[in-house]
Design a protein around this motif. Structure first.
Motif, mmCIF file in Angstrom:
data_model
loop_
_atom_site.group_PDB
_atom_site.id
_atom_site.type_symbol
_atom_site.label_atom_id
_atom_site.label_comp_id
_atom_site.label_asym_id
_atom_site.label_seq_id
_atom_site.Cartn_x
_atom_site.Cartn_y
_atom_site.Cartn_z
ATOM 1 N N ALA A 25 -4.649 19.044 7.868
ATOM 2 C CA ALA A 25 -5.394 17.818 7.589
ATOM 3 C C ALA A 25 -5.993 17.335 8.907
ATOM 4 O O ALA A 25 -5.385 17.460 9.971
ATOM 5 C CB ALA A 25 -4.460 16.760 7.020
ATOM 6 N N ALA A 26 -7.201 16.803 8.844
ATOM 7 C CA ALA A 26 -7.848 16.302 10.050
ATOM 8 C C ALA A 26 -7.010 15.181 10.665
ATOM 9 O O ALA A 26 -6.737 15.178 11.860
ATOM 10 C CB ALA A 26 -9.247 15.805 9.727
ATOM 11 N N SER A 27 -6.592 14.230 9.853
ATOM 12 C CA SER A 27 -5.696 13.173 10.299
ATOM 13 C C SER A 27 -5.088 12.517 9.070
ATOM 14 O O SER A 27 -5.631 12.599 7.981
ATOM 15 C CB SER A 27 -6.439 12.138 11.133
ATOM 16 N N VAL A 28 -3.976 11.871 9.279
ATOM 17 C CA VAL A 28 -3.290 11.200 8.184
ATOM 18 C C VAL A 28 -3.061 9.756 8.582
ATOM 19 O O VAL A 28 -2.480 9.482 9.632
ATOM 20 C CB VAL A 28 -1.940 11.877 7.864
ATOM 21 N N ASP A 29 -3.549 8.832 7.767
ATOM 22 C CA ASP A 29 -3.299 7.416 7.980
ATOM 23 C C ASP A 29 -2.397 6.934 6.850
ATOM 24 O O ASP A 29 -2.798 6.924 5.689
ATOM 25 C CB ASP A 29 -4.604 6.611 7.962
ATOM 26 N N LYS A 30 -1.194 6.568 7.194
ATOM 27 C CA LYS A 30 -0.239 6.128 6.179
ATOM 28 C C LYS A 30 -0.396 4.623 5.974
ATOM 29 O O LYS A 30 -0.344 3.848 6.925
ATOM 30 C CB LYS A 30 1.178 6.467 6.624
ATOM 31 N N ILE A 31 -0.599 4.236 4.734
ATOM 32 C CA ILE A 31 -0.754 2.828 4.393
ATOM 33 C C ILE A 31 0.460 2.439 3.562
ATOM 34 O O ILE A 31 0.648 2.941 2.459
ATOM 35 C CB ILE A 31 -2.049 2.585 3.603
ATOM 36 N N VAL A 32 1.285 1.541 4.092
ATOM 37 C CA VAL A 32 2.510 1.149 3.415
ATOM 38 C C VAL A 32 2.632 -0.370 3.433
ATOM 39 O O VAL A 32 2.557 -0.990 4.483
ATOM 40 C CB VAL A 32 3.750 1.767 4.107
ATOM 41 N N GLY A 33 2.803 -0.950 2.261
ATOM 42 C CA GLY A 33 3.052 -2.382 2.151
ATOM 43 C C GLY A 33 4.499 -2.621 1.748
ATOM 44 O O GLY A 33 5.261 -1.683 1.536
ATOM 45 N N ARG A 36 4.147 -2.371 -4.142
ATOM 46 C CA ARG A 36 2.955 -1.641 -4.588
ATOM 47 C C ARG A 36 1.718 -2.522 -4.620
ATOM 48 O O ARG A 36 0.604 -2.046 -4.433
ATOM 49 C CB ARG A 36 3.201 -1.001 -5.947
ATOM 50 N N TYR A 37 1.892 -3.821 -4.825
ATOM 51 C CA TYR A 37 0.745 -4.725 -4.867
ATOM 52 C C TYR A 37 0.149 -4.923 -3.471
ATOM 53 O O TYR A 37 -1.059 -4.920 -3.286
ATOM 54 C CB TYR A 37 1.150 -6.068 -5.478
ATOM 55 N N GLU A 38 1.013 -5.104 -2.498
ATOM 56 C CA GLU A 38 0.541 -5.240 -1.121
ATOM 57 C C GLU A 38 -0.107 -3.943 -0.643
ATOM 58 O O GLU A 38 -1.135 -3.962 0.039
ATOM 59 C CB GLU A 38 1.692 -5.633 -0.194
ATOM 60 N N THR A 39 0.488 -2.803 -1.004
ATOM 61 C CA THR A 39 -0.098 -1.517 -0.636
ATOM 62 C C THR A 39 -1.473 -1.351 -1.265
ATOM 63 O O THR A 39 -2.415 -0.918 -0.591
ATOM 64 C CB THR A 39 0.827 -0.364 -1.070
ATOM 65 N N ALA A 40 -1.626 -1.722 -2.541
ATOM 66 C CA ALA A 40 -2.928 -1.634 -3.208
ATOM 67 C C ALA A 40 -3.949 -2.534 -2.527
ATOM 68 O O ALA A 40 -5.114 -2.147 -2.345
ATOM 69 C CB ALA A 40 -2.785 -2.007 -4.681
ATOM 70 N N ALA A 41 -3.537 -3.732 -2.132
ATOM 71 C CA ALA A 41 -4.456 -4.650 -1.436
ATOM 72 C C ALA A 41 -4.888 -4.073 -0.090
ATOM 73 O O ALA A 41 -6.066 -4.154 0.287
ATOM 74 C CB ALA A 41 -3.792 -6.008 -1.246
ATOM 75 N N LYS A 45 -8.752 -3.084 0.942
ATOM 76 C CA LYS A 45 -9.390 -3.673 2.130
ATOM 77 C C LYS A 45 -9.939 -2.586 3.052
ATOM 78 O O LYS A 45 -11.000 -2.751 3.642
ATOM 79 C CB LYS A 45 -8.395 -4.540 2.892
ATOM 80 N N ARG A 46 -9.216 -1.480 3.158
ATOM 81 C CA ARG A 46 -9.678 -0.402 4.027
ATOM 82 C C ARG A 46 -10.864 0.343 3.402
ATOM 83 O O ARG A 46 -11.806 0.713 4.086
ATOM 84 C CB ARG A 46 -8.552 0.579 4.304
ATOM 85 N N ALA A 47 -10.821 0.537 2.092
ATOM 86 C CA ALA A 47 -11.872 1.311 1.422
ATOM 87 C C ALA A 47 -13.146 0.495 1.209
ATOM 88 O O ALA A 47 -14.246 1.033 1.275
ATOM 89 C CB ALA A 47 -11.357 1.833 0.090
ATOM 90 N N TYR A 48 -12.986 -0.806 0.941
ATOM 91 C CA TYR A 48 -14.137 -1.649 0.621
ATOM 92 C C TYR A 48 -14.104 -2.888 1.506
ATOM 93 O O TYR A 48 -13.439 -3.872 1.196
ATOM 94 C CB TYR A 48 -14.098 -2.071 -0.856
ATOM 95 N N ALA A 49 -14.842 -2.834 2.609
ATOM 96 C CA ALA A 49 -14.856 -3.960 3.549
ATOM 97 C C ALA A 49 -15.464 -5.211 2.902
ATOM 98 O O ALA A 49 -15.002 -6.320 3.123
ATOM 99 C CB ALA A 49 -15.640 -3.587 4.806
#
Length: 58
Positions: A25-33, A36-41, A45-49
């Motif tokens: 993989a080129a790089s891995v950015d782990k997003i953890v809240g 599950r609701y905080e993680t989805a938010a 936010k990262r995908a749609y500024a």
């Protein structure tokens, strides 16, 4: 060549090629809240500024 022999040769060839070609993989950015609701938010936010339209579905 009968079907069983053909399948065996095809499977062996696939396994041999799969072990020779590495996949990285080129790089891995782990997003953890905290949940599950905080993680989805955080993902949204990262995908749609910014967005002109928001659709909420429950």
């Amino acid at each position: 060549m009968n079907m069983k022999k053909y399948t065996t040769v095809a499977l062996a060839a696939t396994m041999a090629v799969g072990t020779v070609i590495p996949a990285y993989a080129a790089s891995v950015d782990k997003i953890v809240g905290d949940n599950r609701y905080e993680t989805a938010a955080m993902i949204s936010k990262r995908a749609y500024a910014n967005a002109d339209t928001v659709v909420l579905i429950n």
